[in-house]
Scaffold this motif. Sequence first.
Motif, short mmCIF file in Angstrom:
data_model
loop_
_atom_site.label_atom_id
_atom_site.label_comp_id
_atom_site.label_asym_id
_atom_site.label_seq_id
_atom_site.Cartn_x
_atom_site.Cartn_y
_atom_site.Cartn_z
N TYR A 1 0.87 -1.17 0.00
CA TYR A 1 0.00 0.00 0.00
C TYR A 1 0.91 1.22 0.00
CZ TYR A 1 -3.78 -3.07 1.72
OH TYR A 1 -4.73 -4.06 1.87
N GLN B 1 0.91 5.68 0.83
CA GLN B 1 0.20 6.84 1.38
C GLN B 1 0.98 8.09 1.02
OE1 GLN B 1 0.13 7.31 5.65
NE2 GLN B 1 -1.94 8.16 5.61
N MET C 1 4.76 7.27 1.55
CA MET C 1 5.07 6.22 2.51
C MET C 1 4.54 4.91 1.92
SD MET C 1 6.40 6.29 5.65
CE MET C 1 6.08 6.00 7.38
N PHE D 1 3.73 0.96 2.55
CA PHE D 1 3.50 -0.03 3.61
C PHE D 1 3.37 -1.42 3.01
CE2 PHE D 1 2.96 2.81 7.10
CZ PHE D 1 2.34 3.94 6.61
N GLN E 1 -5.01 -8.19 8.30
CA GLN E 1 -3.74 -7.85 7.65
C GLN E 1 -2.85 -7.15 8.67
OE1 GLN E 1 -3.88 -5.91 3.82
NE2 GLN E 1 -5.58 -7.18 3.11
N PHE F 1 0.45 -4.85 9.24
CA PHE F 1 1.22 -3.86 8.49
C PHE F 1 2.61 -3.68 9.07
CE2 PHE F 1 -1.51 -1.79 5.37
CZ PHE F 1 -2.72 -2.36 5.68
N GLY F 2 3.56 -3.42 8.18
CA GLY F 2 4.89 -3.02 8.60
C GLY F 2 4.92 -1.53 8.93
N PRO F 3 6.08 -1.04 9.41
CA PRO F 3 6.19 0.35 9.84
C PRO F 3 6.29 1.34 8.69
CG PRO F 3 8.28 -0.75 10.10
CD PRO F 3 7.30 -1.80 9.68
N ARG G 1 9.56 5.45 3.94
CA ARG G 1 9.28 6.76 3.36
C ARG G 1 10.17 6.95 2.15
NH1 ARG G 1 6.55 10.88 4.52
NH2 ARG G 1 6.09 10.17 6.63
N GLN H 1 -11.76 -2.60 10.33
CA GLN H 1 -10.65 -2.40 11.25
C GLN H 1 -10.42 -0.91 11.48
OE1 GLN H 1 -7.24 -5.08 10.31
NE2 GLN H 1 -8.44 -5.63 8.50
N TYR I 1 -7.37 1.81 12.58
CA TYR I 1 -5.93 1.99 12.72
C TYR I 1 -5.65 3.40 13.23
CZ TYR I 1 -5.09 -2.13 9.79
OH TYR I 1 -5.05 -3.40 9.28
N ARG J 1 4.16 8.54 10.59
CA ARG J 1 4.62 7.25 11.08
C ARG J 1 3.80 6.10 10.51
NH1 ARG J 1 7.58 8.40 15.76
NH2 ARG J 1 8.32 6.26 15.63
N GLY J 2 4.04 4.90 11.03
CA GLY J 2 3.36 3.72 10.53
C GLY J 2 1.95 3.56 11.07
N LEU J 3 1.30 2.53 10.58
CA LEU J 3 -0.08 2.23 10.96
C LEU J 3 -0.10 1.28 12.15
CD1 LEU J 3 -1.32 1.64 7.34
CD2 LEU J 3 -2.08 3.51 8.82
N HIS K 1 -2.44 -1.07 14.33
CA HIS K 1 -3.75 -1.72 14.35
C HIS K 1 -4.36 -1.60 15.73
CE1 HIS K 1 -6.57 -5.16 14.49
NE2 HIS K 1 -6.83 -4.74 13.26
N ILE L 1 -7.75 -4.33 1.54
CA ILE L 1 -8.57 -3.55 2.45
C ILE L 1 -8.54 -2.10 1.98
CG2 ILE L 1 -8.36 -5.13 4.36
CD1 ILE L 1 -6.38 -3.27 5.65
#
Lengths: 115, 112
Positions: A35, A37, A89, A91, A104, A106-108, A111, B33, B35, B41-43, B45, B100
């Motif tokens: 994904y 962003q 970003m 993912f 699912q 997700f990784g961090p 960027r 879901q 988040y 920063r990251g997602l 959950h 998703i």
Amino acid sequence: EPEVTQTPSHQVTQMGQEVILRCVPISNHLYFYWYRQILGQKVEFLVSFYNNEISEKSEIFDDQFSVERPDGSNFTLKIRSTKLEDSAMYFCASRLILKRGGEQFFGPGTRLTVL
Amino acid sequence: SQQGEEDPQALSIQEGENATMNCSYKTSINNLQWYRQNSGRGLVHLILIRSNEREKHSGRLRVTLDTSKKSSSLLITASRAADTASYFCATDEVRRDDKIIFGKGTRLHILP
């Protein structure tokens, strides 16, 4: 607790260069995703991958993009010739099973900055 | 039209108050879901609620799902400064494909 990891955390590249973003999904997971962003926008689906082939891809995932699972652990996203608008970003995510209610993970994120 | 639209787009509340965010979607889903994402920063959950569930709790989080209205809400009780972040709902559609779909998110700001 098992987690999805991604490297690098930040990649800076020149327009037109190739980049490879790397992900290590959770070890027993079977379904893999990328994904992206763009800053300030929502997370958008790029591609899903199962059984060593793409199962679905979005309109964003054009011929400049490719994915690969070169070994039993890594899952990579390659952008052949980066554009300024690829800055975002990215993912990676993985899922164990594809059935009703499969989560699912997700990784961090990586960027990517294209100059 | 967008799957997974949150409202409000932005919310500012005083620390200690409850924060409620809503999400609407358009197609049938397997699950929904929520988040959290801190700026850049990251997602993270938070919680998953399946289509046959109506309410779920996790710590200070309470999620409801109304499949007849195709909507969900996320309630954060007794908010803290650390809750300041963007919150996204994401739906897992009942279709052959398995991506998703994220909404645009609600930016929550907790005022000290």
